[in-house]
Design a protein around this motif. Structure first.
Motif, PDB file in Angstrom:
ATOM      1  N   CYS A 151       0.827  -1.211   0.000  1.00 24.29           N
ATOM      2  CA  CYS A 151       0.000   0.000   0.000  1.00 24.29           C
ATOM      3  C   CYS A 151       0.862   1.261   0.000  1.00 24.29           C
ATOM      4  CB  CYS A 151      -0.933   0.005   1.209  1.00 24.29           C
ATOM      5  SG  CYS A 151      -2.272  -1.208   1.128  1.00 24.29           S
ATOM      6  N   LEU A 152       1.918   1.256   0.790  1.00 25.32           N
ATOM      7  CA  LEU A 152       2.829   2.399   0.819  1.00 25.32           C
ATOM      8  C   LEU A 152       3.543   2.564  -0.518  1.00 25.32           C
ATOM      9  CD1 LEU A 152       4.324   1.848   4.393  1.00 25.32           C
ATOM     10  CD2 LEU A 152       2.875   3.774   3.678  1.00 25.32           C
ATOM     11  N   ALA A 153       3.877   1.440  -1.152  1.00 22.41           N
ATOM     12  CA  ALA A 153       4.561   1.506  -2.444  1.00 22.41           C
ATOM     13  C   ALA A 153       3.651   2.088  -3.518  1.00 22.41           C
ATOM     14  CB  ALA A 153       5.039   0.113  -2.847  1.00 22.41           C
ATOM     15  N   ILE A 154       2.417   1.622  -3.597  1.00 27.22           N
ATOM     16  CA  ILE A 154       1.513   2.119  -4.640  1.00 27.22           C
ATOM     17  C   ILE A 154       1.079   3.554  -4.356  1.00 27.22           C
ATOM     18  CG2 ILE A 154      -0.666   1.321  -3.616  1.00 27.22           C
ATOM     19  CD1 ILE A 154      -1.572   0.512  -6.412  1.00 27.22           C
ATOM     20  N   ALA A 155       1.089   3.953  -3.092  1.00 30.79           N
ATOM     21  CA  ALA A 155       0.739   5.333  -2.735  1.00 30.79           C
ATOM     22  C   ALA A 155       1.873   6.305  -3.026  1.00 30.79           C
ATOM     23  CB  ALA A 155       0.352   5.401  -1.257  1.00 30.79           C
ATOM     24  N   GLY A 156       3.053   5.794  -3.362  1.00 30.07           N
ATOM     25  CA  GLY A 156       4.167   6.672  -3.716  1.00 30.07           C
ATOM     26  C   GLY A 156       4.865   7.288  -2.531  1.00 30.07           C
ATOM     27  N   ILE A 157       4.918   6.563  -1.423  1.00 22.95           N
ATOM     28  CA  ILE A 157       5.578   7.067  -0.218  1.00 22.95           C
ATOM     29  C   ILE A 157       7.042   6.589  -0.217  1.00 22.95           C
ATOM     30  CG2 ILE A 157       5.522   7.106   2.305  1.00 22.95           C
ATOM     31  CD1 ILE A 157       3.096   8.426   0.893  1.00 22.95           C
ATOM     32  N   PRO A 158       8.006   7.493  -0.079  1.00 25.67           N
ATOM     33  CA  PRO A 158       9.407   7.063  -0.058  1.00 25.67           C
ATOM     34  C   PRO A 158       9.705   6.302   1.225  1.00 25.67           C
ATOM     35  CG  PRO A 158       9.218   9.421   0.439  1.00 25.67           C
ATOM     36  CD  PRO A 158       7.843   8.949   0.056  1.00 25.67           C
ATOM     37  N   PRO A 159      10.636   5.353   1.183  1.00 26.13           N
ATOM     38  CA  PRO A 159      11.520   4.976   0.063  1.00 26.13           C
ATOM     39  C   PRO A 159      11.006   3.785  -0.735  1.00 26.13           C
ATOM     40  CG  PRO A 159      12.292   3.905   2.041  1.00 26.13           C
ATOM     41  CD  PRO A 159      11.025   4.643   2.422  1.00 26.13           C
ATOM     42  N   PHE A 160       9.707   3.553  -0.714  1.00 26.14           N
ATOM     43  CA  PHE A 160       9.153   2.390  -1.394  1.00 26.14           C
ATOM     44  C   PHE A 160       9.166   2.593  -2.909  1.00 26.14           C
ATOM     45  CE2 PHE A 160       7.481   2.532   2.881  1.00 26.14           C
ATOM     46  CZ  PHE A 160       7.746   1.258   3.335  1.00 26.14           C
ATOM     47  N   ALA A 161       9.078   1.473  -3.651  1.00 30.44           N
ATOM     48  CA  ALA A 161       9.389   1.473  -5.075  1.00 30.44           C
ATOM     49  C   ALA A 161       8.515   2.423  -5.888  1.00 30.44           C
ATOM     50  CB  ALA A 161       9.258   0.044  -5.619  1.00 30.44           C
ATOM     51  N   GLY A 162       7.230   2.477  -5.577  1.00 29.29           N
ATOM     52  CA  GLY A 162       6.326   3.300  -6.371  1.00 29.29           C
ATOM     53  C   GLY A 162       6.647   4.776  -6.335  1.00 29.29           C
ATOM     54  N   PHE A 163       7.296   5.235  -5.289  1.00 30.39           N
ATOM     55  CA  PHE A 163       7.649   6.660  -5.163  1.00 30.39           C
ATOM     56  C   PHE A 163       8.555   7.094  -6.311  1.00 30.39           C
ATOM     57  CE2 PHE A 163      11.185   9.415  -3.756  1.00 30.39           C
ATOM     58  CZ  PHE A 163      10.501  10.613  -3.664  1.00 30.39           C
ATOM     59  N   PHE A 164       9.572   6.313  -6.622  1.00 27.92           N
ATOM     60  CA  PHE A 164      10.568   6.708  -7.610  1.00 27.92           C
ATOM     61  C   PHE A 164       9.994   6.709  -9.022  1.00 27.92           C
ATOM     62  CE2 PHE A 164      12.821   4.923  -3.979  1.00 27.92           C
ATOM     63  CZ  PHE A 164      13.752   5.912  -3.708  1.00 27.92           C
ATOM     64  N   SER A 165       9.250   5.668  -9.371  1.00 27.88           N
ATOM     65  CA  SER A 165       8.706   5.609 -10.727  1.00 27.88           C
ATOM     66  C   SER A 165       7.587   6.619 -10.928  1.00 27.88           C
ATOM     67  CB  SER A 165       8.211   4.184 -11.029  1.00 27.88           C
ATOM     68  OG  SER A 165       7.298   3.735 -10.049  1.00 27.88           O
ATOM     69  N   LYS A 166       6.754   6.837  -9.910  1.00 30.82           N
ATOM     70  CA  LYS A 166       5.670   7.807 -10.040  1.00 30.82           C
ATOM     71  C   LYS A 166       6.225   9.224 -10.137  1.00 30.82           C
ATOM     72  CE  LYS A 166       1.865   6.836  -7.997  1.00 30.82           C
ATOM     73  NZ  LYS A 166       0.782   6.602  -7.020  1.00 30.82           N
ATOM     74  N   ASP A 167       7.319   9.501  -9.419  1.00 33.16           N
ATOM     75  CA  ASP A 167       7.946  10.816  -9.493  1.00 33.16           C
ATOM     76  C   ASP A 167       8.395  11.122 -10.923  1.00 33.16           C
ATOM     77  OD1 ASP A 167       9.594  13.202  -8.621  1.00 33.16           O
ATOM     78  OD2 ASP A 167      11.212  11.848  -9.233  1.00 33.16           O
ATOM     79  N   GLU A 168       8.996  10.145 -11.577  1.00 32.91           N
ATOM     80  CA  GLU A 168       9.466  10.369 -12.941  1.00 32.91           C
ATOM     81  C   GLU A 168       8.309  10.560 -13.917  1.00 32.91           C
ATOM     82  OE1 GLU A 168      12.261   7.442 -14.200  1.00 32.91           O
ATOM     83  OE2 GLU A 168      13.795   8.095 -12.777  1.00 32.91           O
ATOM     84  N   ILE A 169       7.215   9.829 -13.712  1.00 33.50           N
ATOM     85  CA  ILE A 169       6.038  10.006 -14.575  1.00 33.50           C
ATOM     86  C   ILE A 169       5.486  11.425 -14.446  1.00 33.50           C
ATOM     87  CG2 ILE A 169       3.629   9.319 -14.914  1.00 33.50           C
ATOM     88  CD1 ILE A 169       4.442   6.458 -14.271  1.00 33.50           C
ATOM     89  N   LEU A 170       5.313  11.884 -13.215  1.00 33.55           N
ATOM     90  CA  LEU A 170       4.763  13.230 -13.001  1.00 33.55           C
ATOM     91  C   LEU A 170       5.725  14.301 -13.504  1.00 33.55           C
ATOM     92  CD1 LEU A 170       3.159  12.794  -9.455  1.00 33.55           C
ATOM     93  CD2 LEU A 170       2.000  12.902 -11.662  1.00 33.55           C
ATOM     94  N   ALA A 171       7.021  14.084 -13.347  1.00 34.81           N
ATOM     95  CA  ALA A 171       8.007  15.053 -13.838  1.00 34.81           C
ATOM     96  C   ALA A 171       7.948  15.156 -15.357  1.00 34.81           C
ATOM     97  CB  ALA A 171       9.407  14.651 -13.392  1.00 34.81           C
ATOM     98  N   ALA A 172       7.814  14.010 -16.034  1.00 34.20           N
ATOM     99  CA  ALA A 172       7.707  14.024 -17.495  1.00 34.20           C
ATOM    100  C   ALA A 172       6.419  14.709 -17.942  1.00 34.20           C
ATOM    101  CB  ALA A 172       7.750  12.595 -18.026  1.00 34.20           C
ATOM    102  N   ALA A 173       5.326  14.465 -17.234  1.00 39.72           N
ATOM    103  CA  ALA A 173       4.049  15.080 -17.589  1.00 39.72           C
ATOM    104  C   ALA A 173       4.071  16.585 -17.354  1.00 39.72           C
ATOM    105  CB  ALA A 173       2.918  14.439 -16.786  1.00 39.72           C
ATOM    106  N   LEU A 174       4.725  17.030 -16.293  1.00 37.55           N
ATOM    107  CA  LEU A 174       4.784  18.461 -15.981  1.00 37.55           C
ATOM    108  C   LEU A 174       5.459  19.236 -17.096  1.00 37.55           C
ATOM    109  CD1 LEU A 174       4.288  20.751 -13.939  1.00 37.55           C
ATOM    110  CD2 LEU A 174       6.528  20.225 -12.944  1.00 37.55           C
TER     111      LEU A 174
END
Length: 636
Positions: A407-430
Motif C-alpha cells: 500500500c505504501l509503495a503504490i501510494a508513492g511514499i518514499p523509500p518504497f518502489a512506487g515513489f521513484f517511478s511515479k515521481d518520474e512520470i509526473l516530472a515528465a508530464a509536468l
C-alpha cells in the motif's frame, strides 16, 4: 555470446510443462503436476536472469548504447523479398526487463498457488493453464516482429479465458471469461487491421526495421494520408486499440473487474506481469514509430491513459470487493504507464518512456503482492467484502505487514518502489502537458486514499469475522515476503542506465518540486482514509450521502456496463441482428428451400425415366429421334 543460446528455452520450458501436464492430466497426481509446473517456471526464471544480466552487464552494449540482438530466428512464411514472417527471440532493454518481471512474478504465483489451490479438483488443470499463460507472455515479449507478437497476443487471450473461467461450474466465472474474450477480440480486430495496414505500407513486420529512426519504415510513410490522417498514424491508432483492450483502457475496460471471478493467483498474474501490461509493452515496442512518424497518435495514448487513470481511481474509492478495488487500481496504474509513454519524446526527451517502463517494473512487485495478499485474506475469512472484515492485523501479522508495504509503495511514499517511478512520470508530464500532470497529481492522492481505505477496513476497523482467522501457510507467506522486499528495493534500480527510449544513458534526478507535493497529497489521502476507516464511524455514510448521485454513479462504475448492455441488446440485437436474422430466414433460407422444392418437383417428374424397364427406354429413344428429325426438317 554466453547465455544467449538459452534465450529460446525461456518460453519453451513452460510450454513443454503445459504439454506434459495437459496430456498426462489423467495419469499424473496433482502434486506431480504442480511440481512439474513449478520446476518448469523456476528453470525459466534462472535462464531469464542469466540472459538479462548478461545482456545488461556484458554483451548488450556497444559504445554505450544497448543494441537489439536477435537471439534466435527462423523464416516461417515469405510473401516477398522483404515481407517475411519469421519466428524468433529479440533481446533489447525492454524485452530483457520483461523476462525478469514475468518469470519472477510467475514463479512466485506458481509457488503460492501450491497452498492456495490445495484441494481443488482442477489442481493439475490449473497448473497446465498457468504454464500456458507464462509461455504465451514470454513468447509475446520475445517476438521479433508484429505477426509473431499477434500470434502470442491471441494465445495470451486464450490463456486468460481458460483461467478466468477456471471454475466452469460457476455461472459468474463462465460469463466473466466470455466477456474478457469477446471484448478483447473486438480490440484485437483493430490490432490486426493496424498490423496489415502498417506492414502493407512499410513492407515489413520486423521490429528492427520498423523502429529504426533512420530506416525506411519510418521515413517512407510520413507523406501517405488517409481521411486526413497519415497512414502510419491510422495504423498505430488501430494497433493501440488492441493494446487498450488487453490493458483495459477506457472504454474497453469492462472485462477486467469481472475477471476477478478467476482464482486469486490468476488475478495476480494477469494484473502484475502478463495480460494487462501487454498493451503498455506494445506501445513501448513501437515507440520510435509513434514518436517520429505519428506524434498525434502518441497524444491520443496520453489522453486515454490519463482519463483511464482518473476514472478507475474514482471508481476504486467506492467498491466493497477487495479484488475489484485492486482491479480498478490496476486500470489506474496502467493508465499512468500509458500517459507516461504519451508525453514522452525520444532520446534526451525520453523521460516519460523510461518512467513508464520503470513503473511497469515496480508495479509488478507491489501489485502482485497486493493480489496475493488479498488471496491470503480471502483464504482466511472466505469473503471478498471488505465491510465484512476488520481487525485482521492481530491474526495475520505477515499478511498485514507485507500488505502495508504494498500500500505504501503504490501510494508513492518514499523509500518504497512506487515513489521513484511515479515521481518520474509526473516530472515528465509536468514538462510536456500541464493538464495531464494535473490529472496524474490528483490520481496520486486518490490512489493513496482508496488503498488505505482498503487497508484500514481490512486490518483495523471493527472486527466482524467470527472466530480467529489464521495466517496463511508458509508456501503462501514466503512469496509475500519476497514481493515485499521487491516493493521496498525495486525503486533503487538505476533504470535510467538500463531502459531508455534510444538505448543510451538518460540523465535523471529526483525532482523534488514534483516529488514533495505528490508525497504530500499521498499522505493527505492516507490521513483522510485513516480518519474515516480506521475505526467504525458514520463519516463514510455521511460523505456518500452528501455526494448523492456522484457517489452512486461511481459505485455503479458510471453505468458503463449498462451502456454496453443497452447498445448490445437494444441496438445491436434488436436493430441489427434481428433484421439480419429475418433476412437470413425469410430470404436466404426461403430461396434455398424453394430451390430444393423445385429440384424435388423436377426429380419427381423425371424419375420415371429411370425406371429400369427396357421398353420405356425404347419409346424415349424413338421419340427423341423423331423429334430430332422433325426439328431438322423444320429448320431447313
Amino acid at each position: 555470446m554466453p547465455g544467449l543460446e538459452h534465450t529460446i528455452l525461456i518460453p519453451l520450458i513452460p510450454f513443454f510443462a503445459f504439454l506434459v501436464i495437459g496430456l498426462l492430466n489423467k495419469t499424473l497426481s496433482p502434486k506431480v503436476a504442480g511440481m512439474i509446473g513449478i520446476t518448469g517456471i523456476l528453470a525459466s526464471t534462472i535462464l531469464a536472469y542469466q540472459v538479462a544480466l548478461g545482456y545488461f552487464f556484458s554483451f548488450g552494449q556497444v559504445d554505450g548504447v544497448f543494441q537489439k540482438i536477435i537471439a534466435y530466428k527462423t523464416s516461417w512464411l515469405q510473401f516477398t523479398d522483404s515481407l517475411v514472417i519469421e519466428m524468433g527471440a529479440i533481446l533489447d532493454p525492454i524485452s530483457a526487463m520483461m523476462l525478469v518481471v514475468i518469470t519472477t512474478v510467475s514463479s512466485l504465483v506458481f509457488i503460492y498457488s501450491w497452498g492456495y489451490m490445495k484441494g481443488e479438483s482442477g489442481f493439475s488443470r490449473f497448473y497446465a493453464f498457468l504454464s500456458l499463460f507464462s509461455f504465451s507472455m514470454l513468447g509475446l515479449v520475445l517476438a521479433t516482429n508484429l505477426f509473431q507478437m499477434y500470434m502470442f497476443w491471441e494465445l495470451v487471450g486464450v490463456s486468460s479465458y481458460l483461467l478466468i473461467g477456471f471454475y466452469y461450474d460457476k455461472a459468474a466465472a463462465v460469463a466473466a471469461s466470455k466477456k474478457a474474450f469477446i471484448v478483447t477480440r473486438f480490440a484485437d480486430l483493430g490490432f490486426l487491421i493496424g498490423i496489415l495496414l502498417l506492414s502493407f505500407h512499410t513492407g515489413t513486420f520486423d521490429f528492427q526495421l520498423l523502429t529504426d529512426p533512420n530506416g525506411p519504415a519510418i521515413t517512407s510513410v510520413g507523406g501517405a494520408t488517409f481521411m486526413g490522417l497519415s497512414v502510419v498514424s491510422l495504423s498505430l491508432l488501430l494497433i493501440f486499440i488492441g493494446g487498450a483492450g488487453k490493458s483495459a483502457m477506457f472504454p474497453l475496460h469492462i472485462w477486467l473487474p469481472d475477471a476477478m471471478e478467476g482464482p486469486t493467483p490468476v488475478s495476480a498474474l494477469i494484473h502484475a506481469a502478463t495480460m494487462v501490461v501487454a498493451g503498455v509493452y506494445l506501445v513501448a515496442r513501437l515507440f520510435p514509430v509513434f514518436a517520429f512518424a505519428a506524434p498525434e497518435a502518441l497524444e491520443v495514448v496520453a489522453y486515454i491513459g490519463a482519463f483511464t487513470a482518473l476514472f478507475a481511481a474514482v471508481v476504486a474509492c467506492t467498491q466493497p470487493d477487495i479484488k475489484r478495488v485492486l482491479a480498478y487500481s490496476t486500470m489506474s496504474q496502467i493508465g499512468y504507464m500509458m500517459l507516461a509513454l504519451g508525453v514522452s519524446g525520444f532520446g534526451e526527451d525520453g523521460l516519460g518512456y523510461t518512467a513508464s517502463m520503470f513503473h511497469l517494473f515496480t508495479h509488478a512487485f507491489f501489485k502482485a503482492l497486493l493480489f496475493l495478499g488479498a488471496g491470503s485474506i480471502i483464504h482466511a475469512v472466505h469473503t471478498n467484502d471488505i465491510f465484512k472484515m476488520g481487525g485482521l492485523r492481530k491474526f495475520m501479522p505477515i499478511t498485514h505487514i507485507t500488505f502495508l508495504i504494498a500500500c505504501l509503495a503504490i501510494a508513492g511514499i518514499p523509500p518504497f518502489a512506487g515513489f521513484f517511478s511515479k515521481d518520474e512520470i509526473l516530472a515528465a508530464a509536468l514538462v510536456s502537458n500541464k493538464l495531464i500532470f494535473g490529472v496524474g497529481f490528483a490520481v496520486a492522492g486518490l490512489t493513496a486514499f482508496y488503498m488505505f481505505r482498503l487497508y484500514f477496513m481490512v486490518f483495523w476497523n471493527e472486527a466482524k469475522i467470527e472466530g480467529a482467522p489464521h495466517e496463511s501457510p508458509s508456501v503462501m507467506t514466503i512469496p509475500l515476503i519476497i514481493l515485499a522486499i521487491g516493493s521496498l528495493v525495486a525503486g533503487f534500480v538505476p533504470f535510467n542506465e538500463l531502459v531508455t527510449s534510444n538505448g543510451s544513458l538518460l540523465a535523471t534526478e529526483l525532482h523534488w518540486e514534483v516529488a514533495a507535493p505528490s508525497v504530500a497529497i499521498g499522505l493527505i489521502g492516507i490521513v483522510v482514509a485513516m480518519v474515516m476507516y480506521r475505526k467504525a464511524s458514520n463519516l463514510p455514510s455521511k460523505l456518500s450521502s452528501s455526494l448523492g448521485g456522484i457517489y452512486k454513479a461511481a459505485y455503479s462504475k458510471f453505468y458503463i456496463d449498462e451502456v454496453y448492455m443497452f447498445v448490445t441488446k437494444k441496438v445491436i440485437f434488436n436493430l441489427i441482428s434481428r433484421p439480419i436474422a429475418w433476412f437470413d430466414r425469410n430470404i436466404i433460407d426461403a430461396f434455398m428451400d424453394m430451390t430444393a422444392k423445385m429440384t424435388n418437383l423436377v426429380s419427381e417428374g423425371i424419375k420415371e425415366m429411370q425406371s429400369g424397364q427396357l421398353h420405356y427406354y425404347a419409346i424415349y429413344f424413338a421419340s427423341g429421334a423423331i423429334l430430332f428429325v422433325v426439328l431438322m426438317l423444320w429448320m431447313r
